[in-house]
Design a protein around this motif. Structure first.
Motif, PDB file in Angstrom:
ATOM      1  N   GLY A 232       1.881  10.674 -10.216  1.00 59.96           N
ATOM      2  CA  GLY A 232       0.442  10.606 -10.028  1.00 59.96           C
ATOM      3  C   GLY A 232      -0.311  11.563 -10.926  1.00 59.96           C
ATOM      4  N   LEU A 233       0.345  12.649 -11.333  1.00 62.35           N
ATOM      5  CA  LEU A 233      -0.288  13.630 -12.214  1.00 62.35           C
ATOM      6  C   LEU A 233      -0.071  13.310 -13.693  1.00 62.35           C
ATOM      7  N   GLY A 234       0.630  12.210 -13.963  1.00 60.03           N
ATOM      8  CA  GLY A 234       0.775  11.765 -15.343  1.00 60.03           C
ATOM      9  C   GLY A 234       2.056  12.172 -16.037  1.00 60.03           C
ATOM     10  N   PHE A 235       3.007  12.745 -15.307  1.00 60.31           N
ATOM     11  CA  PHE A 235       4.288  13.112 -15.898  1.00 60.31           C
ATOM     12  C   PHE A 235       5.249  11.925 -15.882  1.00 60.31           C
ATOM     13  N   GLU A 236       6.214  11.945 -16.799  1.00 56.90           N
ATOM     14  CA  GLU A 236       7.375  11.085 -16.668  1.00 56.90           C
ATOM     15  C   GLU A 236       8.297  11.749 -15.648  1.00 56.90           C
ATOM     16  N   VAL A 237       8.811  10.994 -14.709  1.00 57.51           N
ATOM     17  CA  VAL A 237       9.587  11.598 -13.629  1.00 57.51           C
ATOM     18  C   VAL A 237      10.965  10.947 -13.531  1.00 57.51           C
TER      19      VAL A 237
ATOM     20  N   TRP B 105       0.825  -1.207   0.000  1.00 55.00           N
ATOM     21  CA  TRP B 105       0.000   0.000   0.000  1.00 55.00           C
ATOM     22  C   TRP B 105       0.858   1.255   0.000  1.00 55.00           C
ATOM     23  N   ALA B 106       2.080   1.156   0.488  1.00 54.67           N
ATOM     24  CA  ALA B 106       2.965   2.318   0.532  1.00 54.67           C
ATOM     25  C   ALA B 106       3.225   2.892  -0.854  1.00 54.67           C
ATOM     26  N   PHE B 107       3.054   2.065  -1.899  1.00 53.16           N
ATOM     27  CA  PHE B 107       3.301   2.521  -3.267  1.00 53.16           C
ATOM     28  C   PHE B 107       2.013   2.631  -4.076  1.00 53.16           C
ATOM     29  N   PHE B 108       0.880   2.623  -3.388  1.00 54.19           N
ATOM     30  CA  PHE B 108      -0.407   2.667  -4.067  1.00 54.19           C
ATOM     31  C   PHE B 108      -0.550   3.903  -4.950  1.00 54.19           C
ATOM     32  N   SER B 109      -0.024   5.040  -4.500  1.00 53.37           N
ATOM     33  CA  SER B 109      -0.213   6.297  -5.225  1.00 53.37           C
ATOM     34  C   SER B 109       0.627   6.387  -6.493  1.00 53.37           C
ATOM     35  N   TRP B 110       1.586   5.489  -6.657  1.00 55.81           N
ATOM     36  CA  TRP B 110       2.398   5.517  -7.869  1.00 55.81           C
ATOM     37  C   TRP B 110       1.596   4.957  -9.031  1.00 55.81           C
ATOM     38  N   ASN B 111       1.430   5.755 -10.073  1.00 55.67           N
ATOM     39  CA  ASN B 111       0.765   5.284 -11.284  1.00 55.67           C
ATOM     40  C   ASN B 111       1.676   4.323 -12.043  1.00 55.67           C
TER      41      ASN B 111
END
Length: 356
Positions: free
Chosen positions: A237-242, A65-71
């Motif tokens: 999460g906002l859809g950028f390549e990071v 769950w710690a990585f849930f926010s990663w798209n």
């Protein structure tokens, strides 16, 4: 008389709703717990941990769950692999099986030596291996504060192993108090289910101003690497390549970069520099070089706490208009709040079946 941590009336007000939640939507959380336990037992047992490989690490990232926010969960997995497979194995062996060491030392070893494994991920793994350990994350902290735990008892920034040890003891005491009112919560993982439910469903009941005063945030305490990770997580999460630690040119590096490819316009980028302490002049010179050398960068964003940002603004006010117009400022506490809202948005979309 032993000090009470929670307001009993809060438990009484929420327990019936929580029971309905666990009988319905909460069933999937129980199933995820069972599956995660099986996965960790299979691959991270003392007998099998030496055989874990990159595929296991990537699957671990997907399950936590710690990585849930990663798209794009390939990003944190790839970043973790930069640690080196042997170092990753050694870290998990120390964390899970070197029981002669205190948990505080084992926690700090992984936190300091395995990329991307921060307090939320470490504590989640520990909690699934041994229910004497509690999950430490934003939702758990919010739930505990709603129940009445004083912010002073909750380490919220740059968590160290000794603070995690104290947090587990606090959660065990809270569990004992809850058990005086209900037998619905039997261990620290089930306590985490309750705190998750409270965080998702009850915080809006609080007055907004009062709630913000209870956060106990001390942004000056932030850990530089942890904030870089939060910046990349938000961009993903906002859809950028990071990318973190992006090298613009020899001797010129930026802490993080967000990229977006737009038809007919090519690539646009946003560069982030996290500043906790040190020379502002050197940081400003580096940001000027970044803009001069990387033409795709539209803005450079300084991430820090309020007082440091104001100091930067004062120094930059005398520089060229072009540079001033290229600068943006992002407070650490606003970054955290943005991630909180991102988590909430993903939870809602997941509930209606719009998340993959």
């Amino acid at each position: 008389m032993k000090h009470k941590h929670i307001e009993i009336k809060k438990i009484s007000s929420v327990i019936d709703e929580f029971e309905k939640f666990m009988d319905g939507e909460g069933q999937k959380h129980k199933e995820e717990r069972i599956e995660k336990n099986r996965f960790l037992d299979k691959y991270f047992s003392e007998d099998n941990i030496e055989d874990i490989d990159e595929g296991v690490i990537r699957e671990l990232i997907k399950k936590l769950w710690a990585f849930f926010s990663w798209n794009n969960k390939n990003y944190p997995a790839t970043e973790m692999m930069k640690t080196g497979m042997e170092e990753i194995k050694e870290g998990f062996k120390i964390l899970l099986h070197d029981v002669e060491r205190p948990i505080s030392e084992r926690f700090d070893y992984v936190n300091e030596n395995i990329r991307m494994m921060g307090p939320a991920g470490i504590s989640e793994i520990l909690a699934h291996i041994d229910t004497n350990y509690a999950i430490w994350n934003r939702r758990a902290l919010d739930g505990l504060k709603w129940l009445g735990v004083e912010s002073e008892r909750l380490a919220e920034n740059n968590l160290k192993g000794s603070q995690y040890e104290d947090f587990c003891e606090l959660c065990r005491e809270v569990l004992q108090e809850i058990n005086q009112e209900t037998n619905l919560v039997n261990d620290l993982l089930e306590l985490d289910f309750l705190l998750f439910y409270i965080s998702n469903n009850k915080l809006d009941d609080e007055d907004g101003e009062e709630s913000s005063q209870k956060t106990g945030l001390t942004p000056k305490d932030f850990a530089h690497d942890a904030v870089i990770e939060q910046v990349t997580q938000l961009g993903d999460g906002l859809g950028f390549e990071v990318e973190s630690e992006y090298v613009v040119a020899p001797g010129c590096r930026i802490d993080a970069i967000w990229r977006s490819r737009i038809a007919n316009l090519g690539t646009i980028s946003y560069a982030f520099e996290v500043h906790r302490k040190g020379s502002r002049d050197s940081a400003i010179l580096n940001l000027q070089r970044v803009l001069r050398l990387e033409h795709s960068i539209q803005k450079v964003i300084l991430v820090s706490y309020k007082e440091e940002i104001e100091a930067f603004k004062d120094e930059i006010s005398t520089l060229s208009e072009d540079f001033r117009n290229s600068m943006c400022y992002f407070r650490v506490e606003d970054l955290r709040e943005s991630l909180n809202h991102l988590d909430t948005m993903r939870d809602i979309l997941d509930d209606v079946g719009l998340m993959i």
